[in-house]
Enzyme design. Structure first.
Site, PDB file in Angstrom:
ATOM      1  N   LYS A   1       4.582  -4.969   8.467  1.00 35.72           N
ATOM      2  CA  LYS A   1       3.437  -5.894   8.426  1.00 35.72           C
ATOM      3  C   LYS A   1       2.819  -5.670   7.041  1.00 35.72           C
ATOM      4  O   LYS A   1       1.990  -4.800   6.843  1.00 35.72           O
ATOM      5  CB  LYS A   1       2.458  -5.552   9.550  1.00 35.72           C
TER       6      LYS A   1
ATOM      7  N   GLU B   1      -1.443  -9.306   3.581  1.00 34.37           N
ATOM      8  CA  GLU B   1      -1.464 -10.771   3.560  1.00 34.37           C
ATOM      9  C   GLU B   1      -1.827 -11.311   2.171  1.00 34.37           C
ATOM     10  O   GLU B   1      -1.769 -12.511   1.936  1.00 34.37           O
ATOM     11  CB  GLU B   1      -2.425 -11.311   4.640  1.00 34.37           C
TER      12      GLU B   1
ATOM     13  N   SER C   1      -6.920   1.362   3.054  1.00 32.93           N
ATOM     14  CA  SER C   1      -8.234   1.991   2.874  1.00 32.93           C
ATOM     15  C   SER C   1      -8.525   2.980   4.016  1.00 32.93           C
ATOM     16  O   SER C   1      -7.963   2.867   5.109  1.00 32.93           O
ATOM     17  CB  SER C   1      -9.309   0.909   2.812  1.00 32.93           C
TER      18      SER C   1
ATOM     19  N   CYS D   1      -3.949   3.821  -5.998  1.00 29.60           N
ATOM     20  CA  CYS D   1      -4.572   4.911  -5.243  1.00 29.60           C
ATOM     21  C   CYS D   1      -4.511   6.211  -6.038  1.00 29.60           C
ATOM     22  O   CYS D   1      -5.190   7.163  -5.718  1.00 29.60           O
ATOM     23  CB  CYS D   1      -3.887   5.090  -3.910  1.00 29.60           C
TER      24      CYS D   1
END
Ligand code: NAD
Length: 499
Positions: free
Chosen positions: A173, A176, A226, A281
């Protein structure tokens, strides 16, 4: 308007939920595609296909699975430019940086070609009379991964390459915000010989994530994103009995000691602070200068370098140091945090506000910012900004600098710049952070080591890639075997102990 798809059962499949998200070109601000957001029915279909396909894939011997991985690596190299272009168009990062994103994922796929070696079990010959003990590493079944926007090629590959090498099926997944490259990766893997249904891409948002979290046939979940979402996924996934690893946000400190080569430190900070518009990150977002004189010398070196940074669209090729941030909302959040820095008393030494790029007025560009005199109670210090904003904190001593990196709630990466081996060694040993650089600003370990932060930057026991990935994506079965020549007559009623 282009309508993107899911990739389910080896085919591009249109979304049926009726819900879509806009996919922007961050350089122009235009919506360039819409991506379907799956509901739980669509997720159920993908999982059912994965459940049916996985046993046959697990039964393929590890060497043959490795050959498919080898071919996948070849195809990634073949299509590198195409992948990088698609990635830059949706993410906004420069083309060389996008190629690096694909490359660092490819390297994990390359490492997974060694799966036959990594999946060898252990064997004890003659553990007792006629008794052998051996262990097997078996696939989990159907695994899933939920990935962030900032590395749309690398992070999915960090998850699905080891999962698939171990004989699992994988449902991705992706974010988006930039879903095209993950779809291309799934197609390429099948071109390499992966059976249909072993790698599927189901696009979506919270609904599809919740469908993954609650699906009884999904055995493990990898998440990168996050920290609030990491905590949510870790909690709900674990309570549903799944194996879960979640990697969250960061606030990476770079300590600059008085003896550091200041040009080297300034060059490193500019690359690590502003590369990819600070949307990494492992970006350095806090420079901790030890001593006022060090801070003054550092700022003097930093300012001209930052003012010379070239910000623009990826289509400008190598003439650009960094591109736009991913969305208008990301830009607004960065601008809000910059304002809190000013309001709370930090000194804005390089002011990137009101940055304007002719011809790209609607793009999500953010000019470079540099703050000095930041203190540890300010929002720009405590919160992840995820933009081209470097904050400088002045520490009086090395111990104070060490304590800052150690005490911050995030503990992903950190670095020290010094010529003093003793200080570097002490720092590496004592700092409470998962990945440490010594004169290396972004210490992302290579594929055969593991990647992972500490504290609020990671949840779960095992890191990503390297040997940990083969532990995360397998379960161990241990067999104790005794053959007739070792069997005594009569039953045994007390707990067996080896004679
Ligand atoms: P994000 O948390 O917004 O999204 C990550 C994923 O979670 C996406 O797939 C998204 O669709 C999904 N998601 C978003 N909201 C959700 C919700 N309410 N419920 C369920 N799922 C949800 O992160 P992002 O903005 O895509 O990525 C940036 C963040 O990722 C930064 O905090 C960055 O530090 C972090 N990051 C961490 C690492 C690491 O290894 N520690 C690596 C890359 C990025």
């Amino acid at each position: 308007m282009q309508e993107l798809t899911h990739y389910i059962g080896g085919a591009h499949v249109k979304g049926t939920s009726g819900r879509f998200a806009d996919v922007f070109n961050p350089a122009t601000g235009e919506v360039q595609a819409k991506v379907p957001l799956a509901n739980s029915d669509e997720m159920d279909k993908a999982v059912a296909i994965a459940v049916a396909a996985q046993p046959a894939w697990a039964a393929v011997n590890p060497q043959r699975r490795a050959r498919v991985m080898m071919k996948f690596v070849d195809l990634l190299n073949r299509d590198m430019d195409k992948l990088a272009e698609a990635l830059s168009r949706e993410h906004g990062k420069t083309l060389p940086d996008a190629a690096g994103d694909v490359q660092r994922g490819l390297e994990v796929a390359e490492y997974c070609i060694g799966a036959p070696q990594m999946l060898k079990g252990e064997f004890t010959d003659g553990a007792g009379p006629g008794i052998d003990i051996y262990s097997m590493k078996q696939a989990l079944g159907v695994t899933a991964g939920i990935t962030p926007f900032n590395f749309p090629a690398m992070i999915p590959m960090w998850m699905f390459a080891p999962a698939i090498a171990c004989g699992n099926a994988f449902i991705l997944k992706p974010s988006e915000r930039d879903p095209s490259v993950p779809l291309m990766l799934a197609e390429l893997f099948e071109e390499a010989g992966l059976p249909k249904g072993i790698l599927q891409v189901v696009n979506g948002d919270k609904d599809s994530v919740d469908a993954i979290l609650d699906h009884p046939d999904i055995m493990s979940i990898g998440f990168v994103g996050s920290t609030p979402i990491a905590e949510y996924i870790y909690g709900r996934g674990c309570s549903n009995g799944k194996r879960v690893q979640c990697f969250g946000g960061a606030k990476n400190h770079m300590i600059i000691m008085p003896d550091a080569d200041m040009d080297q430190a300034a060059d490193a900070l500019v690359g690590a602070g502003y590369g990819a518009a600070g949307e990494r990150c492992m970006a350095i977002s806090v420079a901790v200068a030890v001593g006022n004189d060090t801070a003054d010398r550092l700022i003097e070196k930093l300012v001209p370098r930052i003012e010379a940074l070239k910000v623009g669209p990826y289509t400008s090729g190598n003439d650009v140091d960094y591109g736009p941030v991913v969305t208008a909302a990301a830009k607004a959040n960065i601008e809000r945090l910059v304002q809190t820095g000013i309001d709370q008393g930090a000194k804005l030494v390089v002011d990137g506000r009101n940055f304007n790029l002719q011809g790209y007025e609607n793009g999500f560009f953010v000019g470079p910012h540099l703050f000095d005199n930041v203190t540890t109670d300010m929002d720009i210090y405590t919160q992840e900004i995820f933009g081209p904003v470097l904050t400088t904190v002045r520490a009086e001593t090395y111990e104070e600098a060490l304590a800052m990196a150690t005490d911050h709630e995030y503990g992903n990466g950190t670095a020290i710049f010094t010529r003093d081996g003793d200080a570097a060694r002490d720092f590496a040993s004592r700092v409470q952070v998962g990945m440490v650089g010594i004169n290396v600003p972004i210490p992302v370990p290579l594929a055969y080591h593991t990647f992972g932060g500490w504290k609020k930057s990671a949840f779960g026991d095992l890191n990503q890639h390297g040997p940990d990935a083969f532990k995360f994506y397998t379960k161990t079965k241990t067999v104790t075997a005794r053959w007739p020549s070792g069997i005594k007559e009569g039953g045994e009623f007390s707990i067996p102990v080896m004679e």
